[in-house]
Design a protein around this motif. Sequence first.
Motif, short mmCIF file in Angstrom:
data_model
loop_
_atom_site.label_atom_id
_atom_site.label_comp_id
_atom_site.label_asym_id
_atom_site.label_seq_id
_atom_site.Cartn_x
_atom_site.Cartn_y
_atom_site.Cartn_z
N THR A 141 -4.42 -32.18 -15.47
CA THR A 141 -3.17 -31.95 -14.75
C THR A 141 -2.76 -33.19 -13.97
OG1 THR A 141 -3.75 -29.61 -14.60
CG2 THR A 141 -1.98 -30.37 -13.17
N LYS A 143 -3.43 -36.24 -14.82
CA LYS A 143 -2.90 -37.18 -15.82
C LYS A 143 -1.46 -36.81 -16.17
CE LYS A 143 -7.20 -38.42 -18.13
NZ LYS A 143 -7.99 -38.28 -19.37
N GLU A 144 -1.23 -35.52 -16.38
CA GLU A 144 0.12 -35.07 -16.73
C GLU A 144 1.11 -35.37 -15.60
OE1 GLU A 144 -0.19 -30.93 -17.75
OE2 GLU A 144 -1.39 -31.34 -19.54
N LEU A 145 0.69 -35.13 -14.35
CA LEU A 145 1.56 -35.42 -13.21
C LEU A 145 1.84 -36.92 -13.12
CD1 LEU A 145 0.14 -33.05 -10.44
CD2 LEU A 145 2.33 -32.85 -11.62
N GLU A 146 0.82 -37.71 -13.39
CA GLU A 146 0.98 -39.16 -13.35
C GLU A 146 1.96 -39.61 -14.42
OE1 GLU A 146 -2.19 -42.67 -13.65
OE2 GLU A 146 -2.89 -40.97 -12.45
N ILE A 147 1.80 -39.04 -15.62
CA ILE A 147 2.71 -39.39 -16.73
C ILE A 147 4.13 -38.99 -16.36
CG2 ILE A 147 3.33 -38.76 -19.10
CD1 ILE A 147 0.28 -38.61 -19.68
N GLU A 148 4.29 -37.81 -15.78
CA GLU A 148 5.62 -37.34 -15.38
C GLU A 148 6.21 -38.25 -14.31
OE1 GLU A 148 9.01 -35.25 -15.49
OE2 GLU A 148 7.31 -34.94 -16.84
N GLU A 149 5.37 -38.69 -13.36
CA GLU A 149 5.84 -39.57 -12.30
C GLU A 149 6.29 -40.91 -12.90
OE1 GLU A 149 3.48 -41.64 -8.83
OE2 GLU A 149 3.70 -39.47 -8.42
N ARG A 151 7.30 -41.40 -15.93
CA ARG A 151 8.51 -41.12 -16.70
C ARG A 151 9.73 -41.07 -15.76
NH1 ARG A 151 7.09 -36.35 -19.95
NH2 ARG A 151 5.86 -37.78 -21.18
N GLN A 152 9.56 -40.41 -14.61
CA GLN A 152 10.66 -40.33 -13.65
C GLN A 152 11.00 -41.70 -13.09
OE1 GLN A 152 9.45 -37.44 -10.75
NE2 GLN A 152 9.96 -35.70 -12.07
N GLU A 153 9.96 -42.49 -12.83
CA GLU A 153 10.21 -43.85 -12.33
C GLU A 153 10.93 -44.67 -13.39
OE1 GLU A 153 6.43 -45.37 -11.08
OE2 GLU A 153 6.39 -44.11 -9.27
N ASP A 155 12.90 -43.49 -15.72
CA ASP A 155 14.27 -42.97 -15.76
C ASP A 155 15.08 -43.52 -14.60
OD1 ASP A 155 13.68 -41.55 -18.02
OD2 ASP A 155 13.56 -39.58 -17.02
#
Length: 174
Positions: A141, A143-149, A151-153, A155
Amino acid sequence: MPQKSDLPPYPLREVLEVKRRRVEEAEKVVKEKLKAVETEKEKLKQREKERDKVLDHYKAKLQQMRDEFTHGTTSEKITQIKVYIKVVQERLKMEEKKVKDQQAQVEIAEKNLEIAKNQLKAREKEEDKIKTHRGEWEKETMKELEIEEVRQEDDLGSTMFLSKYMQKRKEKKT
């Protein structure tokens, strides 16, 4: 970088609590069974003392009969002693049976303790599996949050770049 506090609640936390309670219950059962074994052993010691007391009495009466034989006595007195020795022998047999019965109770209590210990080990193993799963879930989780962060950065960075790019284009046009 996400923190552990950013994690959503663990989906199997209720299962983990159930496993933890089962381990606690199994620990209580082991303690109870251990007490039962000790109680049964104490009873066995008491039974052995009672048997030994009767055995000592039996030996003393045999010695008394031998002494009567060596000193010479009436046959009536010897007959009385023999009858009494038979009574003591019966009491001794009863006490021996009590000791054997109590030894069986001790063995049963020890087997129950072993069963309880094995059950405790199994329940601890189940709890450890869930704990291990939780650790792996937290890592995944995170890792997933890090990837999402990231991705948001990305974007946000792309949006900022496009915004500045568009501004520069407008400035060049004017």
